[in-house]
Design a protein around this motif. Structure first.
Motif, PDB file in Angstrom:
ATOM      1  N   PHE A  39      -9.716   1.869  -8.733  1.00 26.15           N
ATOM      2  CA  PHE A  39      -8.346   1.360  -8.700  1.00 26.15           C
ATOM      3  C   PHE A  39      -7.837   1.240  -7.263  1.00 26.15           C
ATOM      4  N   ARG A  40      -7.189   0.135  -6.976  1.00 33.19           N
ATOM      5  CA  ARG A  40      -6.496  -0.081  -5.709  1.00 33.19           C
ATOM      6  C   ARG A  40      -5.131  -0.678  -6.015  1.00 33.19           C
ATOM      7  N   PRO A  41      -4.079  -0.219  -5.364  1.00 34.64           N
ATOM      8  CA  PRO A  41      -2.754  -0.792  -5.617  1.00 34.64           C
ATOM      9  C   PRO A  41      -2.734  -2.290  -5.325  1.00 34.64           C
ATOM     10  N   PRO A  42      -2.144  -3.086  -6.181  1.00 31.74           N
ATOM     11  CA  PRO A  42      -2.053  -4.533  -5.938  1.00 31.74           C
ATOM     12  C   PRO A  42      -1.317  -4.814  -4.624  1.00 31.74           C
ATOM     13  N   GLN A  43      -1.827  -5.752  -3.852  1.00 32.52           N
ATOM     14  CA  GLN A  43      -1.226  -6.072  -2.555  1.00 32.52           C
ATOM     15  C   GLN A  43      -0.063  -7.052  -2.746  1.00 32.52           C
ATOM     16  N   ILE A  72       5.790  -9.830  -1.303  1.00 31.73           N
ATOM     17  CA  ILE A  72       5.063 -11.024  -0.863  1.00 31.73           C
ATOM     18  C   ILE A  72       4.351 -11.703  -2.027  1.00 31.73           C
ATOM     19  N   ASP A  73       4.621 -11.244  -3.247  1.00 34.57           N
ATOM     20  CA  ASP A  73       3.988 -11.830  -4.427  1.00 34.57           C
ATOM     21  C   ASP A  73       4.889 -12.941  -4.981  1.00 34.57           C
ATOM     22  N   LYS A  74       4.375 -13.630  -5.974  1.00 34.56           N
ATOM     23  CA  LYS A  74       5.118 -14.742  -6.574  1.00 34.56           C
ATOM     24  C   LYS A  74       5.943 -14.310  -7.786  1.00 34.56           C
ATOM     25  N   GLN A  77       8.365  -7.393  -8.567  1.00 33.04           N
ATOM     26  CA  GLN A  77       7.523  -6.191  -8.553  1.00 33.04           C
ATOM     27  C   GLN A  77       8.417  -4.945  -8.493  1.00 33.04           C
ATOM     28  N   ASN A  78       7.989  -3.892  -9.187  1.00 29.44           N
ATOM     29  CA  ASN A  78       8.793  -2.656  -9.208  1.00 29.44           C
ATOM     30  C   ASN A  78       7.972  -1.385  -9.026  1.00 29.44           C
ATOM     31  N   GLU A  79       6.692  -1.497  -8.644  1.00 29.96           N
ATOM     32  CA  GLU A  79       5.857  -0.314  -8.447  1.00 29.96           C
ATOM     33  C   GLU A  79       5.331  -0.283  -7.014  1.00 29.96           C
ATOM     34  N   LYS A 129      15.199  -1.508 -10.028  1.00 29.55           N
ATOM     35  CA  LYS A 129      15.284  -2.931 -10.343  1.00 29.55           C
ATOM     36  C   LYS A 129      14.148  -3.649  -9.637  1.00 29.55           C
ATOM     37  N   ALA A 130      13.423  -4.462 -10.376  1.00 29.97           N
ATOM     38  CA  ALA A 130      12.284  -5.181  -9.791  1.00 29.97           C
ATOM     39  C   ALA A 130      12.735  -6.033  -8.613  1.00 29.97           C
ATOM     40  N   LEU A 131      11.915  -6.010  -7.553  1.00 33.70           N
ATOM     41  CA  LEU A 131      12.224  -6.760  -6.331  1.00 33.70           C
ATOM     42  C   LEU A 131      11.736  -8.204  -6.489  1.00 33.70           C
ATOM     43  N   ALA A 132      12.643  -9.138  -6.283  1.00 34.82           N
ATOM     44  CA  ALA A 132      12.312 -10.559  -6.458  1.00 34.82           C
ATOM     45  C   ALA A 132      11.372 -11.032  -5.355  1.00 34.82           C
ATOM     46  N   PRO A 133      10.614 -12.101  -5.589  1.00 29.46           N
ATOM     47  CA  PRO A 133       9.717 -12.634  -4.542  1.00 29.46           C
ATOM     48  C   PRO A 133      10.494 -12.947  -3.256  1.00 29.46           C
ATOM     49  N   GLY A 134       9.965 -12.456  -2.120  1.00 24.76           N
ATOM     50  CA  GLY A 134      10.589 -12.676  -0.824  1.00 24.76           C
ATOM     51  C   GLY A 134      11.737 -11.740  -0.513  1.00 24.76           C
ATOM     52  N   ALA A 135      12.190 -10.951  -1.481  1.00 27.46           N
ATOM     53  CA  ALA A 135      13.311 -10.033  -1.263  1.00 27.46           C
ATOM     54  C   ALA A 135      12.831  -8.771  -0.552  1.00 27.46           C
ATOM     55  N   GLN A 136      13.761  -8.069   0.079  1.00 24.54           N
ATOM     56  CA  GLN A 136      13.459  -6.842   0.813  1.00 24.54           C
ATOM     57  C   GLN A 136      14.356  -5.703   0.331  1.00 24.54           C
TER      58      GLN A 136
END
Length: 496
Positions: A39-43, A72-74, A77-79, A129-136
């Protein structure tokens, strides 16, 4: 003859009514997640900017990772994963995560993720709350490391200065690419004997840069995921390295007595440098005349709640008279002095206890239940700090209490298990309800964090003990009357 019979019957009844055994019920804590070694954390994240702060000011390590995370994903993401070695993870405690810019965001859940047959494990942080694509989002990740130091030299004379060594990575270990970062190390003083030097960048010819009692490695340019660079520092720490391997804390609630009784049993170790020669008490007494700074543990201070009373202190030998207790309307303080100064490698188990008015901790709800609010952890308050490897808190409620629930502000990652047991003592019938909570890897910075326990205590349960006492008293007098009526005289005339 009759007095002796009454006394014997009373002792017999007490011996039958008392019990010292405790039956336990199964309890479960937070389960660990186990993943395969591949297992490797998704980049899906990038660390846009990271500041790693390592505090060595006390006898445990406090680390803070302040990181600006970018998705940086499309997809949202929340993990977010933080890597640790297996050894580090076993000593990590008090994990707390927050949003650095908005304190109202949360809570953040931190879970342990272990990999099969791998030395690399992870702490998985779930964003509220899941972080939207491109959000910080700016995260503040705080935790503590216990048993972190190595004394160097390992053995010194009792009048010499103690130095501690700590190894870490100049690059903050991360599961993601880090664009920019630096590491700050804070020391208890300016006496830093040794530290690893690294080539600098830009206008800085060499890392680290020292500013008073702080060293700074960086800033560093972009580093790939998993990048590390081991460094070591050695510095003066002429204070006790106080480690409590186990603390057993009992909180006993009495409704009839209107009292809450506290008792704490400590197994304390000094993890500093050992003595290179036999302890010289004469030299120690002579040196104490000048009151020098020493790395031996010679006293402990326990701030207690105002109104505390009846404090006591003893060790495995018996009562210890070298203590002082002051109690007033505004504060209470118990100061104890061990039988001997505790040097590196030495152990000192002891017990303290005190009583307090129940109205300071207990209140009745509108629905007829009760709420108890006590500190989860109290313990000594020392300038050099205290670390706790294992903590057991046992809240002993009145006999017949049910529907027990609890909440604590201690980080949930540090709670191993919680469950209900039965505690039996004098004149109990079914035994008292006891809430038992097991925790690990705590430090004294969690002193006075709340433990809130709610429970129901019906009228029938509150009347059980008076009825038992009344019935027992009647039984004693009944047995005494029967024994007193027995004729034990010899008939001399009949014998003749």
């Amino acid at each position: 003859m009759k007095t002796s019979a009454v006394f014997s019957a009373f002792l017999l009844l007490l011996s039958l009514a008392s019990a010292a055994t405790t039956s336990s019920s199964s309890s479960s804590g937070s389960e660990k997640k186990t993943y395969p070694s591949t297992f490797r954390p998704p980049q899906v994240f990038k660390n846009a900017n990271l500041v790693h702060v390592i505090s060595l000011e006390k006898n445990y390590v406090k680390e803070s990772i302040n990181v600006l995370v970018e998705n940086i994903d499309k997809s949202p993401q929340n993990e977010y994963y933080v890597p640790f070695t297996a050894d580090q993870l076993s000593r990590v405690g008090g994990v707390e995560v927050k949003d650095r810019k908005d304190s109202s965001v949360g809570p953040f859940v931190a879970e342990t993720v272990e990999l099969e047959k791998s030395d690399t494990h992870y702490l998985r942080i779930r964003l509220p709350k899941a972080l939207a694509p491109g959000a910080q989002q700016t995260l503040g990740i705080n935790y503590y490391l216990l048993k972190a130091y190595t004394p160097r030299p390992a053995s010194i004379k009792q009048e010499e200065t103690q130095y501690l060594s700590y190894s870490f990575s100049a690059y903050c270990p991360s599961a993601y690419v880090t664009s920019k970062q630096k590491t700050d190390i804070k020391f208890p003083g300016t006496s830093i004997a040794e530290f690893t030097k690294l080539p600098g960048t830009g206008d800085i010819p060499e890392f680290p840069v020292q500013q008073g009692s702080k060293l700074t490695y960086g800033p560093f340019d972009e580093k790939p995921a998993g990048a590390t660079h081991p460094v070591t520092v050695r510095y003066e720490f002429n204070k006790p390295v106080t480690h409590v391997s186990r603390l057993e804390r009992d909180v006993e609630v009495s409704h009839w007595g209107g009292n809450v009784a506290f008792e704490e049993r400590y197994t304390l170790h000094h993890r500093g440098a050992n003595l290179s020669a036999l302890f010289n008490r004469v030299k120690w007494q002579q040196s104490q005349f000048y009151q020098p700074t020493t790395w031996a543990l010679k006293d402990l201070r326990f701030p207690l709640r105002a109104g505390s009373a009846d404090a006591y202190y003893y060790d495995v030998i018996g009562n210890v008279s070298t203590s002082r207790f002051r109690s007033g309307k505004r504060e209470a303080l118990l100061e104890i002095r061990p039988r001997y100064p505790v040097f590196g490698g030495w152990k000192y188990p002891f017990t303290i206890g005190w009583n307090s008015d129940a109205k300071n901790f207990l209140r009745k709800t509108a629905t007829g239940g009760y709420i108890l609010n006590v500190p989860f952890l109290e313990g000594p308050r020392q300038a050099e700090g205290v670390e706790y490897a294992e903590v057991q808190v046992r809240v002993i409620l009145p006999e017949g209490a049910d529907n027990v629930k609890f909440h604590t502000t201690i980080p949930t990652q540090s709670i191993i298990s919680a469950g209900i047991q039965i505690h039996r003592t004098f004149l109990d019938t079914i035994g008292r309800t006891a809430l038992v909570i097991q925790a690990r890897n705590l430090v004294d910075e969690f002193r006075d964090r709340e433990l809130i326990v709610s429970y129901d205590y019906p009228l029938t349960a509150s009347l059980r003990k008076p009825l038992v006492v009344f019935t027992s008293a009647l039984a004693v007098f009944g047995v005494a009357w029967i024994v007193g009526r027995v004729e034990l005289k010899f008939d001399v005339a009949a014998k003749k």
